[in-house]
Design a protein around this motif. Structure first.
Motif, PDB file in Angstrom:
ATOM      1  N   LEU A 132      39.384  31.851  36.703  1.00 43.38           N
ATOM      2  CA  LEU A 132      38.917  32.722  37.774  1.00 43.38           C
ATOM      3  C   LEU A 132      37.613  33.411  37.384  1.00 43.38           C
ATOM      4  O   LEU A 132      36.690  33.538  38.200  1.00 43.38           O
ATOM      5  N   ARG A 133      37.520  33.848  36.134  1.00 42.83           N
ATOM      6  CA  ARG A 133      36.293  34.493  35.658  1.00 42.83           C
ATOM      7  C   ARG A 133      35.125  33.511  35.674  1.00 42.83           C
ATOM      8  O   ARG A 133      34.016  33.846  36.099  1.00 42.83           O
ATOM      9  N   GLU A 134      35.375  32.300  35.234  1.00 44.89           N
ATOM     10  CA  GLU A 134      34.336  31.263  35.227  1.00 44.89           C
ATOM     11  C   GLU A 134      33.853  30.963  36.644  1.00 44.89           C
ATOM     12  O   GLU A 134      32.670  30.687  36.861  1.00 44.89           O
ATOM     13  N   ASP A 135      34.779  31.046  37.603  1.00 45.08           N
ATOM     14  CA  ASP A 135      34.437  30.773  39.000  1.00 45.08           C
ATOM     15  C   ASP A 135      33.810  31.980  39.695  1.00 45.08           C
ATOM     16  O   ASP A 135      33.477  31.896  40.891  1.00 45.08           O
ATOM     17  N   GLY A 136      33.707  33.102  38.991  1.00 45.78           N
ATOM     18  CA  GLY A 136      33.101  34.297  39.577  1.00 45.78           C
ATOM     19  C   GLY A 136      33.994  35.010  40.572  1.00 45.78           C
ATOM     20  O   GLY A 136      33.505  35.749  41.435  1.00 45.78           O
ATOM     21  N   GLU A 137      35.305  34.827  40.462  1.00 39.39           N
ATOM     22  CA  GLU A 137      36.238  35.422  41.414  1.00 39.39           C
ATOM     23  C   GLU A 137      36.471  36.905  41.119  1.00 39.39           C
ATOM     24  O   GLU A 137      36.486  37.332  39.961  1.00 39.39           O
ATOM     25  N   GLN A 138      36.673  37.679  42.185  1.00 38.46           N
ATOM     26  CA  GLN A 138      37.024  39.091  42.091  1.00 38.46           C
ATOM     27  C   GLN A 138      38.060  39.408  43.170  1.00 38.46           C
ATOM     28  O   GLN A 138      38.098  38.758  44.219  1.00 38.46           O
ATOM     29  N   ASP A 139      38.894  40.420  42.914  1.00 42.16           N
ATOM     30  CA  ASP A 139      39.832  40.928  43.918  1.00 42.16           C
ATOM     31  C   ASP A 139      40.775  39.841  44.431  1.00 42.16           C
ATOM     32  O   ASP A 139      41.098  39.786  45.617  1.00 42.16           O
ATOM     33  N   VAL A 140      41.224  38.985  43.545  1.00 37.29           N
ATOM     34  CA  VAL A 140      42.099  37.870  43.915  1.00 37.29           C
ATOM     35  C   VAL A 140      43.519  38.378  44.162  1.00 37.29           C
ATOM     36  O   VAL A 140      44.030  39.221  43.422  1.00 37.29           O
ATOM     37  N   VAL A 141      44.164  37.851  45.193  1.00 35.00           N
ATOM     38  CA  VAL A 141      45.570  38.128  45.449  1.00 35.00           C
ATOM     39  C   VAL A 141      46.400  37.060  44.745  1.00 35.00           C
ATOM     40  O   VAL A 141      46.227  35.865  44.996  1.00 35.00           O
ATOM     41  N   LEU A 142      47.270  37.478  43.854  1.00 34.88           N
ATOM     42  CA  LEU A 142      48.150  36.559  43.142  1.00 34.88           C
ATOM     43  C   LEU A 142      49.496  36.522  43.848  1.00 34.88           C
ATOM     44  O   LEU A 142      50.116  37.565  44.053  1.00 34.88           O
TER      45      LEU A 142
ATOM     46  N   LEU B  32      52.431  38.534  37.255  1.00 37.73           N
ATOM     47  CA  LEU B  32      52.539  39.852  36.616  1.00 37.73           C
ATOM     48  C   LEU B  32      51.830  39.859  35.266  1.00 37.73           C
ATOM     49  O   LEU B  32      51.137  40.828  34.922  1.00 37.73           O
ATOM     50  N   GLU B  33      51.994  38.800  34.501  1.00 36.06           N
ATOM     51  CA  GLU B  33      51.335  38.715  33.192  1.00 36.06           C
ATOM     52  C   GLU B  33      49.810  38.692  33.360  1.00 36.06           C
ATOM     53  O   GLU B  33      49.082  39.312  32.566  1.00 36.06           O
ATOM     54  N   MET B  34      49.327  37.999  34.367  1.00 35.41           N
ATOM     55  CA  MET B  34      47.892  37.987  34.643  1.00 35.41           C
ATOM     56  C   MET B  34      47.390  39.391  34.964  1.00 35.41           C
ATOM     57  O   MET B  34      46.337  39.829  34.480  1.00 35.41           O
ATOM     58  N   ALA B  35      48.136  40.102  35.801  1.00 38.73           N
ATOM     59  CA  ALA B  35      47.717  41.449  36.212  1.00 38.73           C
ATOM     60  C   ALA B  35      47.746  42.420  35.037  1.00 38.73           C
ATOM     61  O   ALA B  35      46.854  43.272  34.902  1.00 38.73           O
ATOM     62  N   ILE B  36      48.752  42.314  34.188  1.00 40.28           N
ATOM     63  CA  ILE B  36      48.827  43.174  33.004  1.00 40.28           C
ATOM     64  C   ILE B  36      47.650  42.895  32.076  1.00 40.28           C
ATOM     65  O   ILE B  36      46.999  43.818  31.568  1.00 40.28           O
ATOM     66  N   THR B  37      47.359  41.623  31.851  1.00 41.42           N
ATOM     67  CA  THR B  37      46.259  41.245  30.963  1.00 41.42           C
ATOM     68  C   THR B  37      44.921  41.691  31.532  1.00 41.42           C
ATOM     69  O   THR B  37      44.058  42.202  30.803  1.00 41.42           O
ATOM     70  N   ALA B  38      44.745  41.522  32.837  1.00 44.44           N
ATOM     71  CA  ALA B  38      43.492  41.936  33.475  1.00 44.44           C
ATOM     72  C   ALA B  38      43.286  43.442  33.376  1.00 44.44           C
ATOM     73  O   ALA B  38      42.152  43.916  33.281  1.00 44.44           O
ATOM     74  N   ALA B  39      44.385  44.194  33.408  1.00 42.46           N
ATOM     75  CA  ALA B  39      44.291  45.654  33.318  1.00 42.46           C
ATOM     76  C   ALA B  39      43.925  46.122  31.921  1.00 42.46           C
ATOM     77  O   ALA B  39      43.408  47.231  31.748  1.00 42.46           O
ATOM     78  N   SER B  40      44.170  45.278  30.921  1.00 46.73           N
ATOM     79  CA  SER B  40      43.975  45.714  29.532  1.00 46.73           C
ATOM     80  C   SER B  40      42.759  45.096  28.849  1.00 46.73           C
ATOM     81  O   SER B  40      42.380  45.544  27.763  1.00 46.73           O
TER      82      SER B  40
ATOM     83  N   PHE C 129      38.241  40.758  32.025  1.00 43.51           N
ATOM     84  CA  PHE C 129      38.933  40.348  33.250  1.00 43.51           C
ATOM     85  C   PHE C 129      38.969  41.461  34.299  1.00 43.51           C
ATOM     86  O   PHE C 129      39.665  41.332  35.315  1.00 43.51           O
ATOM     87  N   ALA C 130      38.223  42.526  34.080  1.00 41.72           N
ATOM     88  CA  ALA C 130      38.249  43.669  35.008  1.00 41.72           C
ATOM     89  C   ALA C 130      37.838  43.242  36.405  1.00 41.72           C
ATOM     90  O   ALA C 130      36.845  42.529  36.599  1.00 41.72           O
ATOM     91  N   GLY C 131      38.620  43.672  37.394  1.00 45.32           N
ATOM     92  CA  GLY C 131      38.297  43.424  38.793  1.00 45.32           C
ATOM     93  C   GLY C 131      38.717  42.075  39.336  1.00 45.32           C
ATOM     94  O   GLY C 131      38.606  41.831  40.546  1.00 45.32           O
ATOM     95  N   ILE C 132      39.218  41.198  38.489  1.00 42.60           N
ATOM     96  CA  ILE C 132      39.578  39.854  38.970  1.00 42.60           C
ATOM     97  C   ILE C 132      40.831  39.901  39.845  1.00 42.60           C
ATOM     98  O   ILE C 132      40.901  39.240  40.881  1.00 42.60           O
TER      99      ILE C 132
ATOM    100  N   VAL D  99      47.227  47.656  39.974  1.00 37.07           N
ATOM    101  CA  VAL D  99      46.957  47.103  41.304  1.00 37.07           C
ATOM    102  C   VAL D  99      48.231  47.175  42.143  1.00 37.07           C
ATOM    103  O   VAL D  99      49.340  47.262  41.587  1.00 37.07           O
ATOM    104  N   PRO D 100      48.111  47.130  43.464  1.00 40.14           N
ATOM    105  CA  PRO D 100      49.313  47.138  44.311  1.00 40.14           C
ATOM    106  C   PRO D 100      50.149  45.873  44.087  1.00 40.14           C
ATOM    107  O   PRO D 100      49.602  44.778  43.938  1.00 40.14           O
ATOM    108  N   VAL D 101      51.459  46.050  44.065  1.00 37.05           N
ATOM    109  CA  VAL D 101      52.379  44.933  43.845  1.00 37.05           C
ATOM    110  C   VAL D 101      53.484  44.984  44.894  1.00 37.05           C
ATOM    111  O   VAL D 101      54.064  46.045  45.149  1.00 37.05           O
TER     112      VAL D 101
END
Length: 250
Positions: free
Chosen positions: A70-80, A91-99, A103-106, A191-193
């Motif tokens: 997603l980062r390579e593709d320039g994606e932001q604000d993606v809904v998982l 959930l693991e993606m969101a936790i990793t992105a938060a830390s 990956f900020a903002g993806i 992020v909202p879940v």
């Protein structure tokens, strides 16, 4: 990893993550979301005959691989949007992105549909790998007759794919399909879940889902009546009625 994209004229991306049954189990989600999102629906490495690199040996490794893409593709604000182990990956993606700053903002929001992954006292995950096909249908479906597939009706090729998928899932998710640290780490989500559970799911029960939602700072929990582990297959209209308002708000 093999991906399928639909709704390519839309501005926002939804990444749909399948469970152990493979991409076909999330086809209704892909079709439904395509009217509002650019939908990306990958086949996880090792599923349905695809290659699994040796480095993809855990849910965390798979989550990082998807975030890197997603980062390579320039994606932001993606809904998982994840189903079963796909919910765990989300959930693991969101936790990793938060830390991790890279990956900020993806990740913008998460929809976890009957996701596994956490260890919840008093609400164990069913021992998926020990279940017969009939037992699996009874655990996963509100109407087991709809979900039961007689193994004798499968071709040799279908049986081989099914066995290969199961072997891959055992490597990536583990036979317990859980991480004892996940529940505590959910508190880092920023992020909202939306946690969605079929009322008749006996792979992971609604009580399990409530505990997962309670561990997330900005989570909502909803139940889909007349459905089991795959509510988008068994009760699609009721599932959309719970998912769509969340997506409209976030």
């Amino acid at each position: 990893m093999t991906t399928t994209s639909t709704g390519i004229t839309q501005d926002r991306t939804a990444l749909v993550l399948h469970g152990g049954g493979g991409p076909r189990t999330v086809a209704p989600l892909v079709a439904h979301l395509a009217s509002a999102f650019r939908v990306v629906a990958p086949t996880h490495p090792g599923w349905d005959g695809t290659e699994r690199p040796a480095a993809i040996d855990s849910i965390h490794a798979l989550a990082v691989a998807y975030l890197e893409q997603l980062r390579e593709d320039g994606e932001q604000d993606v809904v998982l949007v994840g189903s079963s182990i796909g919910g765990w990956i989300a959930l693991e993606m969101a936790i990793t992105a938060a830390s991790e700053e890279r990956f900020a903002g993806i990740v913008g929001a998460v929809v976890d549909i009957d996701g596994v992954g956490a260890v919840v006292d008093g609400a164990p995950i069913a021992d998926f790998f020990s279940l017969s096909p009939r037992q699996l249908a009874e655990a996963a479906w509100h109407d087991p007759d709809r979900g039961y597939v007689d193994p004798m009706s499968l071709t040799d090729e279908q049986r081989a794919v099914q066995q290969s998928n199961g072997a891959t899932m055992a490597v990536v998710a583990g036979r317990s399909m859980s991480d004892p640290d996940l529940l505590a780490r959910l508190g880092h989500l920023d992020v909202p879940v939306l946690v969605v559970f079929g009322e008749s799911d006996r792979i992971v029960t609604p009580e399990y889902g409530r505990a997962v939602a309670a561990a997330i700072p900005a989570a909502e929990f909803v139940v889909v009546p007349g459905a089991g582990h795959l509510p988008h297959l068994e009760a699609p209209d009721a599932t959309w009625a719970r998912i769509d308002p969340f997506l409209a708000c976030h």
